[in-house]
Motif scaffolding. Structure first.
Motif, mmCIF file in Angstrom:
data_model
loop_
_atom_site.group_PDB
_atom_site.id
_atom_site.type_symbol
_atom_site.label_atom_id
_atom_site.label_comp_id
_atom_site.label_asym_id
_atom_site.label_seq_id
_atom_site.Cartn_x
_atom_site.Cartn_y
_atom_site.Cartn_z
ATOM 1 N N ILE A 106 -7.192 10.581 -1.187
ATOM 2 C CA ILE A 106 -7.063 10.650 0.272
ATOM 3 C C ILE A 106 -6.580 11.991 0.775
ATOM 4 C CG2 ILE A 106 -6.603 8.172 0.386
ATOM 5 C CD1 ILE A 106 -3.705 8.845 1.000
ATOM 6 N N LEU A 109 1.207 4.351 -2.753
ATOM 7 C CA LEU A 109 0.957 5.745 -2.386
ATOM 8 C C LEU A 109 2.139 6.639 -2.731
ATOM 9 C CD1 LEU A 109 -0.775 5.390 1.099
ATOM 10 C CD2 LEU A 109 -1.823 6.114 -1.042
ATOM 11 N N LYS A 125 -3.548 8.883 -4.131
ATOM 12 C CA LYS A 125 -3.119 10.098 -3.428
ATOM 13 C C LYS A 125 -4.157 11.209 -3.581
ATOM 14 C CE LYS A 125 1.203 11.317 -3.603
ATOM 15 N NZ LYS A 125 2.572 11.642 -4.116
ATOM 16 N N LEU A 172 -8.656 5.605 2.918
ATOM 17 C CA LEU A 172 -7.955 4.506 2.257
ATOM 18 C C LEU A 172 -8.590 3.165 2.616
ATOM 19 C CD1 LEU A 172 -5.558 4.254 0.323
ATOM 20 C CD2 LEU A 172 -4.118 3.706 2.284
ATOM 21 N N TYR A 180 1.237 7.195 6.296
ATOM 22 C CA TYR A 180 1.482 8.118 5.184
ATOM 23 C C TYR A 180 1.283 9.557 5.658
ATOM 24 C CZ TYR A 180 0.879 10.459 0.671
ATOM 25 O OH TYR A 180 0.991 11.322 -0.395
ATOM 26 N N ASN A 201 0.826 -1.203 0.000
ATOM 27 C CA ASN A 201 0.000 0.000 0.000
ATOM 28 C C ASN A 201 0.862 1.256 0.000
ATOM 29 O OD1 ASN A 201 -2.258 -1.661 0.178
ATOM 30 N ND2 ASN A 201 -2.507 -1.379 2.377
ATOM 31 N N GLY A 243 -2.530 4.441 5.500
ATOM 32 C CA GLY A 243 -2.950 5.828 5.348
ATOM 33 C C GLY A 243 -2.533 6.690 6.521
ATOM 34 N N ILE A 252 -7.514 10.484 6.608
ATOM 35 C CA ILE A 252 -6.840 9.880 5.456
ATOM 36 C C ILE A 252 -6.843 8.359 5.584
ATOM 37 C CG2 ILE A 252 -4.579 9.590 4.360
ATOM 38 C CD1 ILE A 252 -4.105 12.604 4.983
ATOM 39 N N ALA A 253 -6.598 7.857 6.792
ATOM 40 C CA ALA A 253 -6.615 6.413 7.030
ATOM 41 C C ALA A 253 -7.988 5.825 6.731
ATOM 42 C CB ALA A 253 -6.224 6.129 8.481
ATOM 43 N N SER A 288 -4.737 12.609 9.938
ATOM 44 C CA SER A 288 -4.179 11.269 9.748
ATOM 45 C C SER A 288 -5.263 10.208 9.843
ATOM 46 C CB SER A 288 -3.080 11.003 10.789
ATOM 47 O OG SER A 288 -1.997 11.886 10.615
#
Length: 309
Positions: free
Chosen positions: A308, A50, A305, A287, A269, A46, A266, A283-284, A280
């Protein structure tokens, strides 16, 4: 040394044979499809997709399934120089039910726990930003001692640590031992991901959020992310307190296998890009939502990208 590696993912690589029929028990599943699997493996794949530089440290067998693993990892841009191919043990496999909830599984563990210190040099650690592993990977030696010792060294060298506490009594039946090992790893102050199901399996009882957070904070972890499926996510940070976020809507859940790994990728990332804890988690969740709508890995042909961020 320049930090060329974003995530150094250490632990199990294996083959998931995921049932073809959805929400059917393993007992009644007729057909299975083959997928690259293992939580650290999923995170590495993953992360690479990304746009991060991901390295996987793991062991598979010197066999056809091992060849398949290397081929799929390379196709996904994951560095494979630190994957050992055992001539004594075959590649580990897990049979998994396809489910919109927590899937059932039967593990056949062989080569995955054969991880040795020679695979994780100081030079490799110095070139990485995040050292990530799982409870699954810590459940057996020699991988356990290798990961613990190298994680402690990674902490000394300034890496950020991470762990998915994906505990299962089927993988690690000795709960007191598991808690002792988890305590040793959490002393490195990793970012911690754990699900409600993981907690129930680890404690063999339902525990409150306060109990869960107090338990793991006391072991040394500052940031703990508790995923609760359709009930959303609760994050506890010693300095910033609690963050509650509802689950994001998903059009159609096709397969939950690997959704937690997508979520945590995510999150890592976002942290690597200095995003806030709230961002965070969001975004997690995005994904994870993409993964829930697809069987196996994250799908091809989409700008992950863009989706997210």
């Amino acid at each position: 040394m320049e930090k060329k590696i974003d995530i150094l993912s250490v632990g199990e690589v294996l083959i998931d044979f995921i049932g073809h029929e959805i929400n059917t028990s393993i007992n009644r599943t007729k057909d299975y499809h083959r997928f690259l699997g293992g939580s650290p493996t999923n995170v590495a794949v993953n992360a690479s997709r990304l746009g991060l530089n991901a390295v996987l440290v793991a062991t598979c067998g010197q066999d056809g399934l091992g060849d398949y693993i290397i081929r799929k990892l390379k196709a996904n841009g994951v560095q494979t120089d630190y994957i050992f191919k055992s001539e004594e043990k075959p590649t580990s496999v897990i049979f998994v039910s396809k489910s919109t909830e927590t899937p059932d599984f039967i593990p056949y563990r062989e080569a995955d726990c054969e991880i040795y210190p020679s695979q994780i040099s100081d030079e490799l650690l110095l070139s990485a930003k995040v050292f990530h592993t799982t409870c699954f990977a810590l459940s057996r030696n020699p991988a356990r001692e290798t990961i613990l010792e190298r994680a402690e060294r990674a902490k000394e060298l300034g890496l950020k640590l991470s762990i998915d506490l994906n505990f299962s009594e089927r993988i690690w039946p000795n709960r007191p031992e598991a808690i002792d090992i988890i305590k040793r790893y959490l002393a490195t102050d990793p970012l911690v991901k754990i699900s409600e199901d993981d907690c129930y399996r680890l404690f063999a009882a339902m525990k409150s959020e306060d109990y869960i957070f107090d338990f793991f904070h006391a072991m040394g972890a500052q940031t703990i992310c508790l995923t609760k499926g359709k009930k959303g996510v609760v994050l506890s940070d010693r300095e910033k307190g609690l963050i509650f976020q509802d689950a994001l809507p998903v059009k159609e859940i096709k397969d939950a296998t690997g959704a937690g790994d997508a979520f945590w990728t995510g999150f890592l990332y976002a942290q690597l890009h200095q995003r806030s804890l709230v961002d965070s988690v969001t975004i997690a969740q995005k994904l994870a939502g993409i993964k829930l709508q697809n069987v196996g890995r994250l799908p091809d042909g989409i700008n992950i990208k863009q989706l997210i961020i």
